[in-house]
Each structure stands twice: as structure tokens, then as C-alpha cells.
Design a protein around this motif. Structure first.
Motif: not given
Length: 457
Positions: A148, A171, A173, A175, A210, A212, A214, A241, A243, A291-292, A315
Motif C-alpha cells: 500500500e 495499491s 490510497g 479516496q 490499484n 482505493d 471511498i 477498490a 469502499y 466493492d472491487h 482483501g
């Protein structure tokens, strides 16, 4: 109506429900786990599983330089990077302890560096940590190593060092890219930084990137969400992802720093999800599970399509190892027939390891019924279907089938006493469908008003 989904259905199923990265779920586990029993189970399961599949490692690297107020992860906020060396020394001491329980060299098939912010650590220190583990291990020919990364601090040197150590997946982040949303969640991250970090990973040779994202964060709306998603799709990550924001202020104090009136309503949150799902689908991303989303060229999609997708504490994964060893503060290990979680504060984690004992403080030893119902939940979350075993029919009829009748009446599943298939509508409510096989949730309604899980939507 909410993008084709009845709002009454949305309200009905917006219940506090686990994400089912484990079963039984963490609140069922017992504190004061018998450490000697855990060591024996670990030793036995390692001897059974290592040669068959290899093992997975999760390394929790908890440090962050600033607090993101939405975050529910176990983290330690500091700008003092001198903490890196001590933490690595302790995590390697813990590895040595487990290494002594292993009957042979471990065959490492999967590694995931999570946090916190793993790229808080310098490339040099990450290399030292990993090379020390590699030195007394066998790296599986089909390994998958991932990390990550924070777009603001993942450098070319980080990426090159990790690539040289066998990492091919990262991955980031992301958001949300909107400046106002970033301000309220205290994660200022210009979209240019995301683009640069993505470009750098690809230039060096990472084959899977990836993002992530939200939905449900404070100040999010349809216009802002659409712009963020379109900006991300333009960078063409291999996986996304998407989320649901887990609002759990009773455990994550940072979430108390913003006004709950700024959060989208349940209906608005479902609209944000449907918007994302539509945009991903229109741009070549496939919905592979909870969620993926993944491009057809990505291994995660191939695993889902071919029926060998797996889910664990990291995950969704393409590696079906039966043993996951978690190292570091708050890390969780899964030995197939038992779970164990490490101490949740750095002080207690250091104290246990430095006393030459496992740092686990709670866990759970599964019985045959747990193992059977865990498989039903894994099948549904990974394949959208499951087949019932005759030896479980009595329990299924008592606990699960009454719930399935209600889910079927709402069009979420098709089922009989032999099998279950999730419908296209039901794929929006996977957590709810999995909960039909959560015997602990069904049998114990006494704490139903006690906040434990985030809501499903």
C-alpha cells in the motif's frame, strides 16, 4: 428509486454488518488467547500446508506522518522517522520466533505490506526488512507481493527497491480527489501526485496498480464523485477498490472531528455507489466482488472468472494459501483452523516480542461448524454462489434458510435446499447475503443495539 434500486430496499438492508474478511468475525474472538495452544496449532498447520501451497505474510507498518480523519486502521502518527529501525528490529524478532516453530523453510507465496503508511519507511529499511525474511525462506515461483503506497511519499527509489525485491502490485490510497473533501478528511493529495506515482510504478514495471476510492465521505456529492472517478479512470488503474466509508466513531476517534451532518444520507450514499459502478462498467471494469472492480487484463478478474478468487484479511487475492501469518502491531494471522490477533498498541506489542513470546492477545479456534459456514461465506463473497453440504442441513434449516426466504422475496438470491445463487440485484447487498450464514449474528441478538460494525451501505 435509487438508480434502479428501491429506496425502501436500501433502508431495509442498511444494517450494521461485518465485511467478512474472517468468519467467525473479530467480535466473537476471545481475549486472553492460550498462546501455547496457538503455537501448537500454528506448528501443526504449517507442517500440513507449507509444501502444498506456501504461506502468505502480512506485515503491518503502522506509522503515518498525519492523521486522515476518516481512517479506521491501526496507526501511529509521528514525523519522527527514527522509529523505523526499532520497529523493524522487533518485527524481525517476531519473525524469528515463528521461524523457530516451522519444521522447514517457509515457501513464501504472498506478501502484503499494509499500514498505516508502509512508504513512511525508507527504501533502505524496507529492503533490510524483506531481505532478512527472504534469507531464510524459499520464494515461490508464482509469488505475488504487494504494498500500500501513499501518492504523496512513494518515491521512484521506493518503487525500484520494491520491484527489485519481487513486488509487482501496488495499491494507492486515493479516496477522493476533490479539494474540499480532502480538506475535511485531512488528506491533501493533489491529483497530479496520484498521476505521477502511477506513471512511476508503470515505468519501473509494476503490472498491477490499484486505486482505493471511498464513497460516503463528508461533503461528497454526485458531481464531486463523478469528477474523481473520471479522473481516476483516465489513469487506467488495473483494479479499483470502491469502499463504503465505515463510520465507526466509537472506535476511530478521528471520525469525531467532522460534523455528521456533512455525511451523505443512506440514499445519497447508494446513489454514489451506483454512479461509480455505472462509470466503471462503461469503461471496461468488471464487478468481481464486494466493492472491487478490475479490468479484464488483470489477474484478479481472471481469478474471479475462473472460480479461484480468494478473500482474506488483505482483501481479495489470487493466492489461495491456507496459512496467513501476520507480523507487526495489530496484525491478524489465519491458520485455517484458528485466528490470532497481535497486541493493538506498539508498547504492548514490543513488550510481548521482547519477552520472547507471541504478541497475540485474542483469537479463535474454529470448530467443524465454523469451518463449514466460513466456506459458504467465502463462496458467496468470491463466486456469488455456494452449494450446501448435507451434514449442515439441520443448522441451515434452523438459522440460515429463514433468512434466505426473506432475501429471495426481495429478489436478492435464488436458492433451494442444495444451493444458492446471487442475483444481479443481490450483488449490491453481498454483505447482507453473507450474514445469512453468520450463526453468531443470527443466534445472538442481545447486543443488536450495541455499535459494533459499520453499516452495510
Amino acid at each position: 428509486m435509487t438508480k434502479g434500486i428501491d429506496n425502501l430496499l436500501v433502508k431495509k438492508y442498511n444494517l450494521p454488518i461485518p465485511r467478512y474478511t474472517s468468519y467467525p468475525t473479530v467480535p466473537v474472538w476471545k481475549e486472553g488467547i492460550d498462546k501455547e495452544q496457538w503455537k501448537q496449532v500454528f506448528n501443526n498447520q504449517f507442517s500440513l500446508k507449507n509444501q502444498q501451497q506456501g504461506i502468505s505474510l502480512y506485515l503491518h507498518l503502522p506509522f503515518c506522518e498525519s492523521l486522515c480523519t476518516y481512517c479506521g486502521c491501526n496507526k501511529k502518527i509521528t514525523t519522527n522517522h527514527s522509529v523505523e529501525e526499532e520497529y523493524i528490529a522487533v518485527i524481525l524478532r517476531e519473525w524469528k520466533m515463528y521461524r523457530e516453530l516451522m519444521s522447514e523453510k517457509p515457501i513464501i507465496r504472498e506478501i502484503h505490506l499494509g499500514g498505516g503508511t508502509p512508504t513512511f519507511f525508507s527504501p533502505k529499511n524496507l529492503a533490510y526488512l524483506l531481505n532478512t525474511i527472504y534469507a531464510d525462506s524459499i520464494i515461490h515461483a508464482e509469488h505475488e507481493f504487494s504494498i500500500e503506497g501513499h501518492p504523496n511519499n512513494t518515491t521512484v527509489e521506493h518503487l525500484q527497491t520494491l520491484y527489485d525485491l519481487g513486488f509487482r502490485r501496488i495499491s494507492y490510497g486515493v479516496q477522493d480527489n476533490d479539494p474540499e473533501v480532502q480538506r475535511i478528511i485531512n488528506r491533501i493529495q493533489p491529483v497530479e501526485n496520484v498521476q505521477r506515482a502511477t506513471d512511476n510504478a508503470r515505468k519501473i514495471g509494476f503490472r498491477s496498480v490499484n486505486f482505493d476510492l471511498i464513497y460516503g465521505l463528508p461533503l461528497q456529492n454526485m458531481e464531486r464523485m463523478k469528477k474523481t472517478i473520471e479522473q481516476c479512470i483516465a489513469m487506467r488503474p488495473d483494479r479499483i477498490a470502491f469502499y463504503s466509508y465505515a463510520h465507526v466513531p466509537w472506535t476511530s476517534r478521528g471520525q469525531r472531528l467532522f460534523d455528521e451532518n456533512d455525511l451523505p444520507t443512506t440514499q445519497q450514499k447508494m446513489e454514489l455507489y451506483q454512479l461509480g459502478k455505472q462509470l466503471f462498467s462503461e469503461n471496461g471494469y468488471h464487478d468481481i466482488g464486494m466493492d472491487h472492480f478490475a479490468l479484464a487484463s488483470d489477474d484478479l478478474y481472471k481469478a474471479w472468472q475462473e472460480g479461484w478468487l480468494h478473500r482474506n484479511f488483505m482483501g481479495y487475492t489470487t493466492q489461495r494459501t491456507a496459512m496467513l501469518l501476520g507480523l507487526g502491531v495489530s496484525s491478524i494471522s489465519d491458520a485455517g483452523v484458528a485466528f490470532a490477533q497481535n497486541e493493538k498498541t506498539i508498547h504492548d506489542y514490543y513488550a510481548a516480542v521482547n519477552n520472547n513470546e507471541p504478541a497475540v492477545f485474542r483469537g479463535y479456534f474454529l470448530n467443524k461448524e465454523d469451518i463449514a459456514f466460513r466456506k459458504y461465506i467465502l463462496d458467496i463473497s468470491c463466486q456469488n454462489k455456494t452449494v450446501f453440504q448435507e451434514e449442515n442441513l439441520a443448522t441451515l434449516k434452523e438459522c440460515s434458510f429463514p433468512v434466505l426466504e426473506k432475501l429471495a422475496a426481495d429478489g436478492l438470491i435464488e436458492w433451494d435446499e442444495t444451493c444458492l445463487q446471487v442475483t444481479p440485484l443481490g450483488r449490491n447487498f453481498i454483505r447482507n447475503i453473507c450474514s445469512a450464514f453468520d450463526l453468531y449474528l443470527i443466534r445472538d441478538q442481545s447486543n443488536s443495539n450495541k455499535p459494533t460494525f459499520s453499516k452495510a451501505i
